[in-house]
Design a protein around this motif. Structure first.
Motif, PDB file in Angstrom:
ATOM      1  N   ASP A  90      40.944  45.293  31.507  1.00 57.27           N
ATOM      2  CA  ASP A  90      41.065  46.719  31.787  1.00 57.27           C
ATOM      3  C   ASP A  90      40.431  47.508  30.638  1.00 57.27           C
ATOM      4  O   ASP A  90      40.929  47.485  29.505  1.00 57.27           O
ATOM      5  N   LEU A  91      39.323  48.206  30.930  1.00 53.52           N
ATOM      6  CA  LEU A  91      38.644  49.033  29.931  1.00 53.52           C
ATOM      7  C   LEU A  91      38.799  50.519  30.256  1.00 53.52           C
ATOM      8  O   LEU A  91      37.926  51.325  29.953  1.00 53.52           O
ATOM      9  N   SER A  92      39.908  50.885  30.885  1.00 56.53           N
ATOM     10  CA  SER A  92      40.168  52.301  31.139  1.00 56.53           C
ATOM     11  C   SER A  92      40.568  52.989  29.839  1.00 56.53           C
ATOM     12  O   SER A  92      40.699  52.349  28.780  1.00 56.53           O
ATOM     13  N   ILE A 130      33.869  36.818  33.395  1.00 57.77           N
ATOM     14  CA  ILE A 130      34.558  38.018  32.901  1.00 57.77           C
ATOM     15  C   ILE A 130      34.215  39.199  33.793  1.00 57.77           C
ATOM     16  O   ILE A 130      33.043  39.444  34.116  1.00 57.77           O
ATOM     17  N   VAL A 131      35.261  39.939  34.203  1.00 56.19           N
ATOM     18  CA  VAL A 131      35.128  41.162  34.992  1.00 56.19           C
ATOM     19  C   VAL A 131      35.819  42.284  34.228  1.00 56.19           C
ATOM     20  O   VAL A 131      36.915  42.088  33.672  1.00 56.19           O
ATOM     21  N   THR A 132      35.202  43.452  34.171  1.00 53.45           N
ATOM     22  CA  THR A 132      35.776  44.612  33.484  1.00 53.45           C
ATOM     23  C   THR A 132      36.056  45.729  34.494  1.00 53.45           C
ATOM     24  O   THR A 132      35.381  45.845  35.522  1.00 53.45           O
ATOM     25  N   ILE A 133      37.080  46.543  34.180  1.00 53.88           N
ATOM     26  CA  ILE A 133      37.434  47.703  35.006  1.00 53.88           C
ATOM     27  C   ILE A 133      37.261  48.960  34.153  1.00 53.88           C
ATOM     28  O   ILE A 133      37.890  49.092  33.096  1.00 53.88           O
ATOM     29  N   LYS A 134      36.407  49.862  34.607  1.00 55.83           N
ATOM     30  CA  LYS A 134      36.161  51.105  33.865  1.00 55.83           C
ATOM     31  C   LYS A 134      35.758  52.193  34.856  1.00 55.83           C
ATOM     32  O   LYS A 134      34.987  51.935  35.798  1.00 55.83           O
ATOM     33  N   SER A 165      41.766  53.012  35.955  1.00 53.04           N
ATOM     34  CA  SER A 165      41.690  51.598  36.306  1.00 53.04           C
ATOM     35  C   SER A 165      41.941  51.430  37.803  1.00 53.04           C
ATOM     36  O   SER A 165      42.734  52.170  38.398  1.00 53.04           O
ATOM     37  N   SER A 166      41.269  50.449  38.411  1.00 53.50           N
ATOM     38  CA  SER A 166      41.439  50.165  39.831  1.00 53.50           C
ATOM     39  C   SER A 166      41.667  48.672  40.005  1.00 53.50           C
ATOM     40  O   SER A 166      40.739  47.864  39.880  1.00 53.50           O
ATOM     41  N   LEU A 192      44.240  41.287  32.249  1.00 59.98           N
ATOM     42  CA  LEU A 192      44.794  41.899  31.041  1.00 59.98           C
ATOM     43  C   LEU A 192      44.811  43.403  31.276  1.00 59.98           C
ATOM     44  O   LEU A 192      43.776  44.073  31.172  1.00 59.98           O
ATOM     45  N   TYR A 193      45.989  43.925  31.623  1.00 57.85           N
ATOM     46  CA  TYR A 193      46.093  45.278  32.163  1.00 57.85           C
ATOM     47  C   TYR A 193      46.769  46.202  31.166  1.00 57.85           C
ATOM     48  O   TYR A 193      47.883  45.939  30.708  1.00 57.85           O
ATOM     49  N   SER A 194      46.100  47.321  30.848  1.00 59.52           N
ATOM     50  CA  SER A 194      46.617  48.289  29.877  1.00 59.52           C
ATOM     51  C   SER A 194      47.165  49.545  30.524  1.00 59.52           C
ATOM     52  O   SER A 194      47.991  50.236  29.928  1.00 59.52           O
ATOM     53  N   ALA A 195      46.703  49.884  31.722  1.00 57.63           N
ATOM     54  CA  ALA A 195      47.092  51.147  32.352  1.00 57.63           C
ATOM     55  C   ALA A 195      48.482  51.049  32.968  1.00 57.63           C
ATOM     56  O   ALA A 195      49.029  49.971  33.174  1.00 57.63           O
ATOM     57  N   LEU A 196      49.030  52.219  33.281  1.00 59.01           N
ATOM     58  CA  LEU A 196      50.332  52.306  33.956  1.00 59.01           C
ATOM     59  C   LEU A 196      50.186  52.709  35.417  1.00 59.01           C
ATOM     60  O   LEU A 196      51.179  53.013  36.077  1.00 59.01           O
ATOM     61  N   SER A 197      48.956  52.740  35.920  1.00 56.10           N
ATOM     62  CA  SER A 197      48.712  53.098  37.311  1.00 56.10           C
ATOM     63  C   SER A 197      47.422  52.435  37.750  1.00 56.10           C
ATOM     64  O   SER A 197      46.676  51.882  36.942  1.00 56.10           O
ATOM     65  N   THR A 198      47.169  52.485  39.046  1.00 60.00           N
ATOM     66  CA  THR A 198      45.923  51.949  39.591  1.00 60.00           C
ATOM     67  C   THR A 198      45.389  52.932  40.628  1.00 60.00           C
ATOM     68  O   THR A 198      46.139  53.401  41.504  1.00 60.00           O
TER      69      THR A 198
END
Length: 421
Positions: A90-92, A130-134, A165-166, A192-198
Motif C-alpha cells: 500500500d503506497l497511499s 510485487i504490486v503497489t497501490i497508489k 488505497s483500493s 501490507l496495508y497501511s490505510a484504514l479504508s479502501t
C-alpha cells in the motif's frame, strides 16, 4: 512600541512553530528519549525494581514458543514447495504516516527486502512478484520471477506515497496474473496495508469470492487498526490477518510468511512436474538472453530442451516453457518435507546437580552450559541422540542447518565401525 510589536510578532511565530513541532522546546537529549521511547525497554523484577529487558532471553523464549507451535501443527501436513507469491504494498498517503520511525513506508521497504531474501532462501523453487497501490490504482511493479535483486531494486525506486488505497483493484490485478499459474503451483498474496479504508469501484465481496474460486490464499498485515474487510478476506481465502504493534512485531509477522504454509486440503493435488537442469555456459560466451531479449556476454544457463539462454535460476524457459532449476534448489527444499524434531528443554536443576562431577558442554560450539557465575543457562537436548546444545546452536540447527550434528556424527561413527568390522 516597534520592538514590542516585533516581539509579539515573533512570539506569535514562535507559537505557530510550537504548534507544528511539539518537541521544539525540548533539549536534544530529551528529544532522543522521546523518539526512542527507551522507557519501554524496562521491566519490573520480583523485588519491584526496574531492570532492562534481556532482549536475548526474550528472543529465545519467542523462538522456543514459535518452534513448539510449529511442531504441534507440522506433523504429516502437506506443504506447498512451489509457491507463486505476490506482495501487495500500500503506497497511499497513509503509508507516509510517522507512527513507525521514520515512516511506515520506510519500515515496510526495509523489512520487505529482508523478507524477499529469506523467502528465496527457504523457497528456492518459488517465485515472487510485487504490486503497489497508489492513487486508487493497482500497478504491477515487477513480474513474477525468481531474482531477489530485481525485485528489491525496483521497489527501492518506487517509494512515493500519494492518494487513496483500493483493495479491490489490487485483488483483481493479482487474480488475473495468478490465474495463469500451473495447477501444481500454490497461489498466494501477502498484502501490507497501511490505510484504514479502501476506495473500490465495485463490489469487493464478489472479488473476494473470485479469489476464493481461483484458489488464491490471501494474507494481510495491517500497520493501522484492524479492518473488517481485511479480516473477512483472510477468512474466506484461508490466509492469516494480523496487525503490527511496532517495528519488531512487524518484522516477526512478515517473516512468518517465509516458510511454506500448510496446503489447503481441497487444493492439495499431487502432480508430476517436468523440470530441466540446465548447464552453466562458459564465462566468455556470447548468446541472446531469452529473459531480456538482447545479446549478453558472460555466464548463463542453457535450457536442455530448446538450448535457449536464461540468466538466473529458478525460472521458466521463455521459449519452451520448461521449469529450469538446479539440484541445490531441490536439496534446500528437502528440509520442509522432513523437518528436524524440536529439542527438549533441560531443567536448570539437572545442570546444577552437585552429584554430577562431569561438566556438560554444548555439542555444537563446545561451550560450557554453566555461565561464569556457575549458574545454569538455557539448554536443550536432542530427543534422539541425547546430545546437549545451547539455545544459540539450537536456533542455528533448526533455522539454518536443518540437521542435528549429534545424530549425523552418530550415524557416521556407526558406519565407520561397520566398515572396520
Amino acid at each position: 512600541m516597534n520592538n514590542g510589536a516585533g516581539r509579539r510578532i515573533n512570539g506569535g511565530v514562535e507559537e505557530e512553530d510550537d504548534e507544528d513541532d511539539v518537541n521544539g522546546d525540548l533539549d536534544a537529549w530529551e528529544r532522543t528519549y522521546t523518539d526512542e521511547r527507551s522507557w519501554e525497554s524496562l521491566q519490573e523484577d520480583e523485588s519491584g525494581m526496574l531492570r532492562p529487558i534481556d532482549n536475548q532471553a526474550l528472543y529465545h523464549s519467542q523462538y522456543r514458543r514459535r518452534l513448539r507451535s510449529l511442531s504441534s501443527t507440522a506433523a504429516r501436513i502437506q506443504k506447498g514447495l512451489i509457491r507463486y507469491l505476490y506482495i501487495v504494498i500500500d503506497l497511499s498517503k497513509a503509508a507516509s504516516e510517522m507512527d513507525f520511525r521514520p515512516s511506515r513506508i520506510a519500515v515496510i521497504a526495509k523489512h520487505v527486502e529482508a523478507f524477499i531474501r529469506e523467502f528465496f532462501y527457504q523457497n528456492p523453487l518459488s517465485q515472487v512478484g510485487i504490486v503497489t497501490i497508489k492513487d486508487g490504482v493497482a500497478n504491477c511493479l515487477t513480474d513474477i520471477g525468481g531474482s531477489p535483486e530485481s525485485h528489491i531494486n525496483a521497489l527501492m525506486k518506487k517509494l512515493e506515497c500519494s492518494g487513496d488505497s483500493s483493495l479491490q483493484n489490487a485483488l483483481d490485478l493479482v487474480d488475473g496474473y495468478l490465474n495463469q499459474i500451473p495447477s501444481y503451483g500454490h497461489r498466494e498474496v501477502l498484502i501490507l496495508y497501511s490505510a484504514l479504508s479502501t476506495c473500490d469501484p465495485g463490489d469487493i465481496m464478489e472479488t473476494i469470492q473470485k479469489c476464493r474460486k481461483s484458489k488464491i490464499r490471501c494474507s494481510v498485515i495491517g500497520l493501522a487498526a484492524e479492518m473488517f474487510i481485511c479480516k473477512h478476506l483472510c477468512q474466506e481465502t484461508g490466509g492469516t490477518y494480523s496487525v503490527a504493534l511496532d517495528e519488531s512485531h512487524f518484522k516477526e509477522l512478515i517473516l512468518e510468511h517465509a516458510p511454506p504454509p500448510p496446503a489447503i486440503a481441497e487444493f492439495a493435488v499431487a502432480n508430476l512436474i517436468k523440470m530441466g537442469f540446465p548447464q552453466r555456459a562458459a564465462e566468455g560466451s556470447i548468446s541472446i538472453c531469452s529473459c531480456h531479449k538482447e545479446a549478453k556476454v558472460g555466464a548463463g544457463y542453457t535450457c536442455p530442451r530448446c538450448k535457449a539462454r536464461a540468466c538466473e535460476l529458478p525460472t521458466e524457459c521463455r521459449v519452451c516453457g520448461l521449469t529450469l532449476v538446479s539440484s541445490p534448489h531441490l536439496a534446500r527444499s528437502y528440509h520442509h518435507l522432513f523437518p528436524i524434531a524440536p529439542f527438549d528443554e533441560v531443567p536448570s536443576s539437572y545442570l546444577n546437580d552437585p552429584i554430577r562431577k562431569q561438566k556438560i558442554n554444548c555439542f555444537g560450539c563446545q561451550q560450557n552450559l554453566l555461565d561464569s557465575g556457575n549458574k545454569a543457562g538455557l539448554a536443550v537436548v536432542c530427543p534422539k541422540c541425547k546430545r546437549y546444545f545451547c539455545l544459540d546452536c539450537d536456533i542455528y540447527i533448526h533455522e539454518s542447518l536443518h540437521n542435528c550434528p549429534g545424530c549425523d556424527s552418530f550415524r557416521h561413527s556407526k558406519a565407520a565401525t561397520a566398515s572396520k568390522d
